[in-house]
Design an enzyme around this catalytic site. Structure first.
Site, PDB file in Angstrom:
ATOM      1  N   LYS A 129     -32.673 -33.336 -90.300  1.00 46.62           N
ATOM      2  CA  LYS A 129     -31.627 -32.270 -90.602  1.00 46.62           C
ATOM      3  C   LYS A 129     -31.658 -32.093 -92.170  1.00 46.62           C
ATOM      4  O   LYS A 129     -32.144 -32.983 -92.962  1.00 46.62           O
ATOM      5  CB  LYS A 129     -30.352 -32.605 -90.108  1.00 46.62           C
ATOM      6  CG  LYS A 129     -29.726 -33.889 -90.491  1.00 46.62           C
ATOM      7  CD  LYS A 129     -28.339 -33.942 -90.007  1.00 46.62           C
ATOM      8  CE  LYS A 129     -27.667 -35.359 -90.768  1.00 46.62           C
ATOM      9  NZ  LYS A 129     -26.630 -35.995 -90.285  1.00 46.62           N
TER      10      LYS A 129
ATOM     11  N   ASP B 100     -39.713 -30.983 -89.051  1.00 43.64           N
ATOM     12  CA  ASP B 100     -38.298 -31.412 -89.807  1.00 43.64           C
ATOM     13  C   ASP B 100     -37.688 -30.020 -90.517  1.00 43.64           C
ATOM     14  O   ASP B 100     -38.166 -29.125 -90.449  1.00 43.64           O
ATOM     15  CB  ASP B 100     -38.400 -32.671 -90.214  1.00 43.64           C
ATOM     16  CG  ASP B 100     -39.525 -32.696 -91.066  1.00 43.64           C
ATOM     17  OD1 ASP B 100     -39.972 -31.949 -91.840  1.00 43.64           O
ATOM     18  OD2 ASP B 100     -40.242 -33.715 -91.097  1.00 43.64           O
TER      19      ASP B 100
ATOM     20  N   MET C  51     -36.811 -33.869-104.490  1.00 39.53           N
ATOM     21  CA  MET C  51     -35.772 -34.717-103.864  1.00 39.53           C
ATOM     22  C   MET C  51     -34.582 -35.524-104.857  1.00 39.53           C
ATOM     23  O   MET C  51     -34.116 -36.280-104.940  1.00 39.53           O
ATOM     24  CB  MET C  51     -36.205 -36.107-103.179  1.00 39.53           C
ATOM     25  CG  MET C  51     -37.261 -35.808-102.030  1.00 39.53           C
ATOM     26  SD  MET C  51     -37.805 -36.821-101.118  1.00 39.53           S
ATOM     27  CE  MET C  51     -38.850 -37.881-102.101  1.00 39.53           C
TER      28      MET C  51
HETATM   29  N1  SAH Z   1     -44.255 -32.824 -98.824  1.00 35.73           N
HETATM   30  C1  SAH Z   1     -43.281 -31.982 -99.467  1.00 35.73           C
HETATM   31  C2  SAH Z   1     -41.965 -32.489-100.204  1.00 35.73           C
HETATM   32  C3  SAH Z   1     -41.186 -33.489 -99.054  1.00 35.73           C
HETATM   33  S1  SAH Z   1     -40.009 -34.437-100.172  1.00 35.73           S
HETATM   34  C4  SAH Z   1     -44.034 -30.985-100.254  1.00 35.73           C
HETATM   35  O1  SAH Z   1     -45.378 -31.489-100.432  1.00 35.73           O
HETATM   36  O2  SAH Z   1     -43.445 -30.271-100.703  1.00 35.73           O
HETATM   37  C5  SAH Z   1     -38.784 -33.051 -99.850  1.00 35.73           C
HETATM   38  C6  SAH Z   1     -38.430 -32.303-101.169  1.00 35.73           C
HETATM   39  O3  SAH Z   1     -39.442 -31.187-101.343  1.00 35.73           O
HETATM   40  C7  SAH Z   1     -37.141 -31.471-101.158  1.00 35.73           C
HETATM   41  O4  SAH Z   1     -36.239 -32.315-101.527  1.00 35.73           O
HETATM   42  C8  SAH Z   1     -37.261 -30.615-102.537  1.00 35.73           C
HETATM   43  O5  SAH Z   1     -37.152 -31.137-103.538  1.00 35.73           O
HETATM   44  C9  SAH Z   1     -38.759 -30.332-102.007  1.00 35.73           C
HETATM   45  N2  SAH Z   1     -38.994 -28.948-101.488  1.00 35.73           N
HETATM   46  C10 SAH Z   1     -39.478 -28.712-100.327  1.00 35.73           C
HETATM   47  N3  SAH Z   1     -39.532 -27.566 -99.957  1.00 35.73           N
HETATM   48  C11 SAH Z   1     -38.967 -26.846-100.816  1.00 35.73           C
HETATM   49  C12 SAH Z   1     -38.494 -25.539-101.156  1.00 35.73           C
HETATM   50  N4  SAH Z   1     -38.965 -24.477-100.399  1.00 35.73           N
HETATM   51  N5  SAH Z   1     -37.816 -25.240-102.310  1.00 35.73           N
HETATM   52  C13 SAH Z   1     -37.516 -26.164-102.956  1.00 35.73           C
HETATM   53  N6  SAH Z   1     -37.861 -27.488-103.074  1.00 35.73           N
HETATM   54  C14 SAH Z   1     -38.555 -27.851-101.968  1.00 35.73           C
END
Ligand code: SAH
Length: 512
Positions: A62, A40, A177
């Site tokens: 998306k 995704d 998020m």
């Molecule tokens: N499983 C993922 C999180 C999923 S929820 C993890 O462990 O990172 C999705 C959220 O993760 C996004 O809305 C944002 O808040 C955060 N996120 C993921 N990648 C990011 C990035 N490169 N920069 C900033 N926030 C990020």
């Protein structure tokens, strides 16, 4: 075949926070082997280049919080493929079990009797603050860190989150998020007694070269985000550790940070240059323009290859591709490197020489300055009139070396052993990003890459930066000029080191 083998597996794999280097070894191994990859929008699509050419790649998400494909359908894709015996990699941003519905997907697999493996990933909750200069814990500032979903409406009476407890914690809070509900989140924490002066920061697209950070306090950050139209995905960090940013912000301080650079090369070669630029903080768009297509040797060439040193005194290489192709043909007819005989070898520069060294071949001549002109000059001094020279090359490679040597009375045979063709695929999505975001520089390492780049006629959106060209040498520059490109700089030598040094110099001079 055992039941398990017939069934296939599902691997719930953490894709890390964005930077390609933060993916685990196990994840890479599984991507390389997978029959099916389901991914995704938070997964860096560049890692799909590791996949097999025939792997099925399914995009299921998306930008924004809504899935293009509903969760039930994702579950069905995973189970049906696995039941059909496929090896399925389910790539999930960060760590699969941190707010990614990974737990739910694993439960479905367990209940369907599908063998699965979970590969933890580097979570954005820790890595993203870290790349913005914020350690989530620190002995003097935070002894706890709490990860909170920002999806929950803080106004909801039956919220699963204990807001008054969160507000009283002295450690670090990291919300994922949470950008859309930021005002409610900070408002609720302050209402529950948190100090509005508590440092707070948002980091979007953390660990990638388009990372952006916005720092303020619990009381000001929501307004700042609104003013700057700071959009998701972002991690929100609240706590005294945010103050350490002023001292520890190593990533955003890298010399090429914030510079988007197009690297145009053939598939195989772009890697090394791109990696070096990425290490210096650049946002590199690897846009392959050409691919190498072998041109097989003809019968007279093969005849000469069987007794090479009877026919030639010198073997001249001006590119690593030429070395690859020459020896591929040579070993079609010879089984021993010694069959090459006592021929002398000349090389244009270090990349070509390195290729030869891999074959344990010493180079007899390499010019002090790595240009075709200097190579021709240096060779002209060494050879006898009538010297017989074999010059394996690509169809489009410059004829300068051959021409100069012929003028000096040498007998040069140019062997065309490869052709270059336009590259059509956009596996890593770099072309699309160029079209949407433009770039500050584009690097050209040969005339043919300029020609093909020009032929692609890629246009970026109107308000995006137009790239300035950086060239690897005078021949490439001449081609750029002929096609009407502005040249920002030309590397003084035809080497990657020289090119990287030129980029560093340019970045100090120009503010994008
Ligand atoms: N499983 C993922 C999180 C999923 S929820 C993890 O462990 O990172 C999705 C959220 O993760 C996004 O809305 C944002 O808040 C955060 N996120 C993921 N990648 C990011 C990035 N490169 N920069 C900033 N926030 C990020």
């Amino acid at each position: 075949m055992s039941r398990d083998e017939k069934r296939g597996h599902v691997y719930l794999v953490g894709a890390g926070p964005g930077a390609l280097g933060l993916v685990t070894l196990r994840a890479r191994q599984l991507i390389e082997q997978a029959d099916v990859i389901v991914y995704d929008y938070l997964c860096n699509p560049e890692m799909l280049r590791w996949a097999r050419g025939d792997a099925e790649k399914i995009y299921v998400g998306k930008s924004g919080s809504y899935h293009t494909i509903p969760q039930e359908e994702i579950n069905a894709i995973l189970t049906s493929r696995a039941l059909a015996g496929k090896e399925v990699v389910r790539l999930k941003g960060g760590d699969p079990y941190v707010f990614g519905r990974g737990g739910e997907e694993a439960q479905i697999l367990a209940r369907s009797g599908i063998p699965f493996e979970v590969v933890p990933g580097v979570t954005s909750a820790i890595a993203v603050p870290s790349y913005a200069g914020i350690p989530v814990t620190h002995r003097d500032f935070a002894s706890t860190v709490t990860f909170v979903t920002g999806h929950e409406d803080p106004a909801k009476p039956d919220s699963a989150i204990d807001w008054s407890w969160l507000a009283r914690l002295s450690g670090t809070l990291v919300f994922l998020m949470g950008v859309e509900r930021l005002r409610q989140i900070t408002g609720r924490l302050i209402a529950e007694g948190a100090d509005p002066a508590t440092p707070a920061a948002l980091v979007r697209w953390g660990t990638t070269a388009h990372q952006e950070t916005l720092a303020g306090t619990l009381g000001t950050i929501a307004d700042l985000v609104q003013e700057r139209r700071f959009s998701p995905p972002a991690a929100i960090v609240i706590g005294d550790v945010v103050k350490l940013r002023s001292e520890l912000n190593w990533y955003e301080a890298l010399p090429l940070f914030g510079k988007r650079i197009v690297v145009t090369r053939t598939r195989g070669q772009a890697g090394v240059l791109a990696q070096r630029l990425v290490q210096l903080g650049a946002d590199v768009l690897e846009i392959p323009t050409i691919r190498i297509v072998p041109v097989p040797s003809d019968a007279p060439m093969r005849e000469k290859l069987t007794a090479f040193s009877n026919h030639f005194d010198w073997l001249v290489f001006t590119s690593p591709n030429a070395v690859d192709r020459f020896f591929a043909e040579f070993f079609q007819v010879a089984s021993d490197l010694r069959d090459l005989g006592t021929v002398k070898i000349a090389s244009l520069g270090p990349a070509t020489t390195a290729k030869l060294q891999q074959l344990h071949l010493r180079v007899d001549l390499q010019p002090e300055i790595f240009t075709a002109e200097k190579l021709a000059e240096a060779l002209a001094e060494k050879i006898m009139p009538g010297a017989r020279i074999c010059f394996p090359k690509g169809r489009l490679a410059a004829t300068l070396v051959a021409d100069r040597l012929q003028e000096r009375g040498a007998r040069v045979e140019s062997w065309i052993l490869y052709d270059t063709q336009p590259e059509k695929e956009d596996l890593g999505g770099a072309r699309l990003r160029y079209q949407n975001e433009g770039a500050h520089f584009s690097i050209f390492t040969s005339s043919s890459t300029v020609e093909y780049w020009h032929a692609m006629q890629l246009q970026s959106e109107p308000d995006t930066p137009r790239p300035r060209a950086v060239s690897l040498g005078p021949i490439t520059s001449a081609t750029l000029r002929r096609l009407g490109y502005e040249i920002a700089a030309e590397a003084p030598e035809s080497t990657l080191d020289s090119l990287v040094a030129t980029m560093l110099k340019l970045s100090m001079e120009s503010i994008p």
